[in-house]
Design a protein around this motif. Structure first.
Motif, PDB file in Angstrom:
ATOM      1  N   GLN A 123      28.632   2.736  37.788  1.00  0.00           N
ATOM      2  CA  GLN A 123      28.269   2.932  36.387  1.00  0.00           C
ATOM      3  C   GLN A 123      26.912   3.618  36.305  1.00  0.00           C
ATOM      4  O   GLN A 123      25.977   3.266  37.041  1.00  0.00           O
ATOM      5  N   GLU A 124      26.799   4.623  35.421  1.00  0.00           N
ATOM      6  CA  GLU A 124      25.534   5.335  35.229  1.00  0.00           C
ATOM      7  C   GLU A 124      24.767   4.748  34.046  1.00  0.00           C
ATOM      8  O   GLU A 124      25.354   4.436  33.008  1.00  0.00           O
ATOM      9  N   TYR A 125      23.434   4.624  34.218  1.00  0.00           N
ATOM     10  CA  TYR A 125      22.541   4.194  33.139  1.00  0.00           C
ATOM     11  C   TYR A 125      21.413   5.217  33.014  1.00  0.00           C
ATOM     12  O   TYR A 125      20.813   5.627  34.019  1.00  0.00           O
ATOM     13  N   TYR A 126      21.129   5.618  31.771  1.00  0.00           N
ATOM     14  CA  TYR A 126      20.057   6.586  31.513  1.00  0.00           C
ATOM     15  C   TYR A 126      18.970   5.941  30.657  1.00  0.00           C
ATOM     16  O   TYR A 126      19.256   5.096  29.791  1.00  0.00           O
ATOM     17  N   ALA A 127      17.735   6.367  30.881  1.00  0.00           N
ATOM     18  CA  ALA A 127      16.599   5.930  30.061  1.00  0.00           C
ATOM     19  C   ALA A 127      16.262   7.028  29.060  1.00  0.00           C
ATOM     20  O   ALA A 127      16.460   8.214  29.340  1.00  0.00           O
ATOM     21  N   ASN A 128      15.757   6.628  27.879  1.00  0.00           N
ATOM     22  CA  ASN A 128      15.403   7.639  26.884  1.00  0.00           C
ATOM     23  C   ASN A 128      13.913   7.959  26.876  1.00  0.00           C
ATOM     24  O   ASN A 128      13.469   8.835  26.150  1.00  0.00           O
TER      25      ASN A 128
END
Length: 466
Positions: free
Chosen positions: A90-95
């Motif tokens: 699973q990919e997680y991105y920060a803003n």
């Protein structure tokens, strides 16, 4: 005295059981923890000796946005035993840049709870990143002719025309504008989705499904208007016939809440949203003797010899690895040119396949056992080549070995390696005793261990009765 005997029996039983148990069948692994804003933090579940990919729902992580999911499978043979490793990522991105504490969490996989320790991930601002938050993704969706639609269902493909056995993506999503004047809820979703997939899935295609176990909200921009995308299904299909792929229009019912004229009165109703029908044209490959057998995609070759200098009769390992984009599972073995100079034995085959919405990539490895018979220098291009259809060039292409094997010494039949003057490893095979049973020491050890465990249990019962 009974207590000591009972304790000893328990310790023996525990140690034997522990010795028989395999390594952890499932683990949670993290990707790199020092990233830039354009890179995802990866959380993976790795499962060993599991043929079927299970459903995994990854946790929500504060201040990180869930994005795409991918699934990788690795199949190989070790000591004659098939080894399968499934990896779901699973990919997680920060803003925005900063340090993010990933708290400990628990995942349930195949009725087993997996626990992950807390960790720290650092997101740094990339060189091209100037703002604080990431911009929403801009998409081109055919269902939107103008900005008048606030809610619509979309069935999308990334290609309108493909060759037979070339992959194309299918994505089903519901789009709701951020300023839509209604509130919506999914209505009998699982039942509806099964009906939609039954209508959408083409019967003349090989499917590589990433798996969508949960609906993730994603911010996108379509024709300058901001929408929330709810992705329900994504997969890649590889047509196995030249019949065109027809994706019919499908309907999704949603529970819509609209504000009534009266104060604090909401009206709920079921409203259907329809997608547009699509057609993917399937083209036949150009004429070729192997047209119905070759792989289709974009591939490259990696090869390795265990030794490039050997003596006649001395074995050597040759690795022929095909890697690239396409239906990795269906890749055929390379064409082997028969020769009196070599004994080439059937290969051990292993493969790694990574499935995502964007593509199916991976590698398939053929490990050959080669025994040269004659003295000389032999370019392996004479014996190993692999023909495929290159979709980028729209023509047939060949991956040919660039390795060369040097053989120095007397011919194989004249050496001491063949005392009877034989010229092949299979000579005198008919005189071998095929009826002799081989001894499986692992099975014997396992049976003895089970007998010891049973004896310990009987002894434990006897001690209690005394």
């Amino acid at each position: 005295m009974k207590l000591y005997a009972l304790l000893n029996i328990f310790l023996c039983f525990f140690s034997i059981s522990l010795a028989q148990s395999p390594e952890n069948a499932a683990t949670i692994e993290y990707g790199s923890k020092n990233l830039t804003l354009d890179q995802p933090f990866l959380v993976s579940v790795v499962l060993r000796d599991v043929e079927t990919r299970p459903s995994v729902i990854f946790p929500e992580i504060k201040d990180l946005e869930k994005r795409s999911k991918s699934a990788t499978s690795s199949v190989s043979t070790v000591d004659g035993r098939k080894v399968v490793i499934q990896t779901i990522t699973q990919e997680y991105y920060a803003n925005k840049a900063g340090n993010y504490l990933i708290p400990e969490f628990t995942l349930t996989v195949n009725n087993t709870k997996l626990r992950s320790e807390e960790t720290m991930v650092v997101f740094a601002r990339s060189g091209e990143e100037s703002g604080g938050a990431l911009a929403t993704e801009t998409m081109d969706v055919e269902e939107v002719d103008d900005n008048s639609q606030s809610v619509f269902l979309s069935v999308q493909t990334d290609k309108k025309q493909v060759y037979i056995r070339q992959g194309f993506a299918v994505r089903i999503s519901l789009y709701i504008a951020e300023n839509a004047p209604v509130q919506m809820e999914f209505y009998r979703f699982n039942e509806q989705l099964q009906g939609i997939l039954k209508a959408i899935r083409p019967v003349n295609c090989w499917e590589e499904n990433v798996g969508v176990e949960e609906i993730i909200k994603r911010k996108v921009t379509i024709r300058g208007r901001k929408f929330a995308e709810y992705n329900m299904y994504q997969a890649r299909f590889f047509p196995i016939t030249t019949e065109d792929i027809k994706l019919p229009a499908v309907k999704l019912d949603m529970l819509v809440t609209e504000s009534g004229r009266a104060v604090n009165v909401d009206k709920k109703s079921i409203k259907g949203f329809y997608s547009r029908p699509l057609t993917v044209v399937v083209k036949q490959l150009p004429d070729h003797p192997l047209r119905d057998q070759v792989a289709v995609g974009q591939y490259s070759l990696k090869e390795r010899l265990s030794s490039d200098l050997v003596y006649p009769g001395e074995s050597v390992r040759y690795m022929f690895k095909v890697e690239g984009v396409g239906n990795i599972t269906a890749i055929p073995a390379p064409v082997i040119q028969a020769s009196s100079s070599f004994d080439i034995y059937p290969p051990e085959v292993s493969q790694i396949t990574k499935r995502s919405y964007q593509s199916v990539v991976g590698e398939k490895t053929f490990n050959y056992f080669v025994v040269p018979r004659k003295d000389g220098e032999f370019p392996l291009s004479r014996y190993f080549h692999w023909i495929y259809f290159n979709v980028e060039k729209a023509k047939y292409d060949t991956l040919t070995s660039a390795a060369s094997l040097e053989v120095r010494g007397e011919d194989y039949k004249l050496t001491n390696l063949s005392l009877s003057g034989s010229s092949g490893l299979y000579d005198n095979l008919e005189n071998l005793d095929s009826g002799r049973e081989t001894i499986d020491y692992k099975k014997i050890l396992k049976d003895l261990t089970n007998i010891v465990i049973v004896l310990l249990l009987v002894t434990m019962i006897w001690v209690f009765r005394k």
